[in-house]
Enzyme design. Structure first.
Site, PDB file in Angstrom:
ATOM      1  N   LYS A  72       3.015   2.425  10.819  1.00 59.50           N
ATOM      2  CA  LYS A  72       3.030   3.738  10.171  1.00 59.50           C
ATOM      3  C   LYS A  72       2.492   4.812  11.118  1.00 59.50           C
ATOM      4  CE  LYS A  72       2.171   1.267   5.891  1.00 59.50           C
ATOM      5  NZ  LYS A  72       1.151   0.793   4.965  1.00 59.50           N
ATOM      6  N   ARG A  91       5.467 -13.535   9.583  1.00 59.59           N
ATOM      7  CA  ARG A  91       5.920 -12.151   9.534  1.00 59.59           C
ATOM      8  C   ARG A  91       7.242 -12.012  10.291  1.00 59.59           C
ATOM      9  NH1 ARG A  91       2.013  -6.982  10.369  1.00 59.59           N
ATOM     10  NH2 ARG A  91       3.582  -5.355  10.407  1.00 59.59           N
ATOM     11  N   GLU A 103       0.856  -1.180   0.000  1.00 62.32           N
ATOM     12  CA  GLU A 103       0.000   0.000   0.000  1.00 62.32           C
ATOM     13  C   GLU A 103       0.900   1.241   0.000  1.00 62.32           C
ATOM     14  OE1 GLU A 103      -3.478  -0.210   2.826  1.00 62.32           O
ATOM     15  OE2 GLU A 103      -2.302  -1.903   3.562  1.00 62.32           O
TER      16      GLU A 103
END
Length: 775
Positions: free
Chosen positions: A496, A486, A271
């Protein structure tokens, strides 16, 4: 010109530029390799692949009877000899049969030409070998000598492809031992021989209880080729556990294979609303690396479906990061490329009774058990009209959504497919006021691009059923989603939102502050891309989520920089030293090796004048026991000069502090060898040096138990120290941003982009390896 042509020819065979230049220095070898390559090209009528090039180099470097060159090249070019073991047998055969003519039937029999070794034979041979060493494998785990397993399997299957044997060994060892633990990744400690023998006698149970382990790391490409044995082959999606088939599946797969030719296709779909972090490095390596390891292609696809949070700088930074890590996308695409098709499919989904327009608000859909939508069973015609009204901007944001009729693994019911947003899109402007969601867009974009392996992190496992359901509900090609663990790091935050909070609080400068673990920050700090990729290889392709210690990443950085960062000298806290009997009327030019362990990599020149500067900590008037550097009665050597200095006078200021030293010098070979050699600078540059430490004080700064006050309360006040007037030798004067050096005895440093004409700024990348015995 001829040298340049030969260099191009040799690198075309797969040799590195360094190896090619080294070959050119050997006249006989380069002539024979040039002839072999030319003959092979004539036979093939096309370029030479790397595997063939490797065999041709092996032939040219080992063949003594040049009469046999054409004969052996023809076998290599025609792929009749295609493994290293066959080449070795062929060379031995021609050596032991010097007379003409060669009996080709006997030659081919002795060299395994035409012999086929099946995967089943390899599997059986490796299984037998592993069973023979099973107790020791359980004891030593991943620091067992895997080469022993390879050698024994090769002895049984003389003509088998060595890479296939290695892959099978890797897979069976993984099946026996399971994924590597964090302790498996630690380097094996050096122990005495007697202690090693004692360890060999322990049982597997002892080792499991004591948690001892060490690392044997396969390259990422080796691991990903191994993964290919576990994942489905292109076109065999239906063999994957959990894959949902329909009456149309086989026809769709047939069409897919006609389009792709059976090629592996992956994609990295970030993204564009933030900067990539260390966890994304694993995703990039897995997606691009898996395609590369299996001769496939990988798309870089921007999931640009949320215009509120997307910025042009993020698109650029993401692309730059991918290429910096060494990968070239097959094609850069955007979810917005497919907005028209996605909208048409949404209409089709409504027509098939699989989607409906809903008016529940966002807050009503939150939580684990939201109320079912009262509009779930509204008529198709009504939903079609309302969806068109959404498209035409007749609803405000949050007033209407399009939802899909599917229940996900986590129990979430009817995920949203489209929502209303009146924010202009960076590529489509205000053409759209409805935008698709990830749950709707992701699988359909994969389908459009004919992705074979949709690789994503474990948290997306809950969306797998909706992934399959949506493709099948529209009767379009359905890829296979595979999940992996992950990658996280201790002492870090990568969210973020939280990085923005750090910036707003003034704790860091921006996304690329070298104390962060965003990839742009690590690059600015001086971490080489190769080191980050090596770290991902050490972590491995695990299914379980992995949280690693930063020092393991730093170890990978040191390994790369030790071989690539030229040496220089710098002084952080300087002390002036005046050599009263300097041996020349003017300064001397000292030749300093760029890499002291390998002087073939060149030298740089630094001035040596009567006034030098040393680290203030390298001198003590009243040294404690064990101090080996400059003191009264204790001379030291100056690195690279060949001179030893001895203290004669200490000059102090009004407050009693030491301002300078007066010393005499002598040749190092004119007396007793000093206890230590220290670094120094003379006629230096004045530079700014930034010394970084961990940004957070606790391992898990986001853990409310470990840090009750929140991550902003856990900041390390000593995470940045700026040395504004450090002294650096003049060899770095022309350095450019991101150039890297090892400042001797201090650490590895990289030139920061803040540097400008006449003022270099360096970031400390990592310290040197600690040596407990060093004082």
């Amino acid at each position: 010109m001829a040298t340049l042509d030969s260099l191009t020819l040799f690198t075309g065979l797969g040799l590195s530029e360094h190896k090619a230049r080294e070959t050119l220095r050997n006249t006989a070898l380069s002539a024979q390799l040039r002839e072999a390559a030319t003959q092979a090209q004539q036979t093939l009528g096309s370029t030479i692949d790397k595997a063939t090039g490797t065999l041709l180099y092996g032939l040219a470097s080992r063949l003594r009877d040049t009469r046999r060159l054409s004969f052996l090249v023809s076998y290599i070019a025609s792929k009749k000899i295609h493994t290293e073991s066959q080449l070795s047998a062929a060379l031995e055969y021609v050596r032991s049969h010097p007379l003409d003519p060669i009996d080709t039937v006997d030659f081919e029999q002795e060299c395994g030409v035409g012999v086929m070794v099946t995967p089943e034979q390899i599997e059986e041979a490796v299984e037998t070998t592993i069973n023979r060493h099973r107790p020791q494998l359980l004891v030593e785990r991943y620091h067992f000598n895997m080469g022993l397993l390879m050698g024994e399997a090769r002895a049984v299957l003389k003509w088998a492809d060595g890479k296939m044997i290695k892959h099978e060994v890797d897979m069976q060892v993984l099946h026996l031992l399971g994924p590597k633990t964090e302790s498996d990744l630690e380097k094996k400690p050096k122990v005495a021989k007697a202690r090693l023998q004692e360890t060999d006698r322990r049982t597997a149970k002892d080792v499991m209880e004591n948690g001892e382990a060490a690392g044997h790391t396969l390259s990422l490409m080796e691991q990903l080729r191994g993964e290919a044995l576990k994942l489905h082959k292109p076109g065999e999606n239906y063999k994957t556990p959990g894959y949902v088939t329909t009456p149309h599946t086989m026809d769709l797969l047939k069409q897919h294979m006609e389009i792709t030719g059976g090629q592996v296709r992956t994609r990295f779909p970030p993204e564009p609303n933030g900067i990539l972090h260390i966890g994304h490095a694993k995703a990039i390596n897995f997606n691009f690396g898996y395609a590369e390891a299996n001769n496939g292609i990988c798309f870089l696809r921007f999931d640009d479906t949320n215009p509120e949070k997307e910025e042009a700088k993020f698109f650029t930074a993401i692309y730059d990061t991918v290429t910096w890590l060494g990968y070239t996308p097959y094609k850069v695409t955007y979810a917005s490329d497919y907005f028209d098709q996605l909208y048409a499919w949404a209409v089709e989904l409504i027509c098939r009774g699989q989607a409906y327009v809903c008016h529940q608000r966002g807050e009503e859909l939150k939580g684990h058990n939201p109320l079912p939508s009262p509009w779930r069973d509204r008529p198709v015609e009504e939903s079609l009209l309302l969806f068109e009204a959404m498209r035409k901007g007749k609803f405000s944001e949050g007033e209407a959504t399009l939802r899909m009729k599917v229940v996900m693994e986590d129990g979430k019911m009817d995920p949203v497919a489209y929502r209303v947003k009146y924010t202009p899109h960076h590529r489509t402007g205000d053409s759209w006021c409805i935008y698709p969601t990830y749950d709707y867009t992701h699988c359909l974009c994969d389908s459009i691009e004919h992705i074979t392996h949709s690789l994503c992190t474990k948290e997306f496992q809950a969306r797998r059923s909706s992934y399959f359901w949506l493709c099948n509900a529209l009767d379009v090609y359905c890829p296979v989603q595979w999940e992996y663990g992950r990658l996280n790091l201790h002492y870090a935050v990568v969210s973020k939102r939280k990085i923005l909070q750090l910036v707003a609080a003034g704790a860091v400068r921006d996304w690329d502050d070298p104390r962060l673990f965003t990839l742009t920050a690590l690059r600015r700090r001086g971490f080489p891309a190769e080191a980050i990729n090596n770290f991902c290889a050490r972590v491995g392709v695990t299914v379980a989520q992995t949280t690693m210690e930063p020092h393991l990443l730093e170890a990978c950085v040191r390994d790369v920089l030790n071989d690539t960062a030229p040496r220089a000298m710098a002084v952080l806290e300087s002390l002036q030293v005046i050599i009263t009997n300097f041996p020349a009327a003017k300064s001397l030019d000292i030749q300093v090796p760029n890499f002291p362990a390998d002087e073939t990599k060149g030298f740089h020149q630094v001035p040596f004048a009567p006034i030098v500067f040393i680290e203030r900590t390298d001198f003590k008037e009243e040294p404690e026991p064990g101090f080996k550097r400059l003191a009264w009665g204790q001379p030291v050597g100056l690195r690279h000069t060949g001179y030893v200095i001895e203290l004669q006078h200490v000059v102090k200021g009004p407050s009693g502090g030491v301002e300078s030293l007066e010393v005499t010098c002598r040749r190092a070979d004119a007396g007793e060898k000093p206890k230590a050699f220290i670094h120094w600078v003379s006629q230096p540059l004045t530079c700014e040096i930034r010394l970084y430490e961990r940004l957070f004080q606790h391992k898990n700064p986001e853990d409310p138990v470990e840090v009750p006050g929140g991550f902003l309360s856990d900041l390390n006040p000593a995470s940045l120290q700026v040395v504004e007037a450090a002294l650096v030798d003049r060899s770095v004067a022309l350095a450019q941003p991101f150039d890297k050096f090892q400042f001797e005895r201090l650490g590895y440093f990289s030139v920061d982009p803040d540097s400008h004409q006449g003022q270099l700024v360096f970031n400390r990348t990592v310290t040197l390896k600690e040596d407990p015995g060093k004082v």
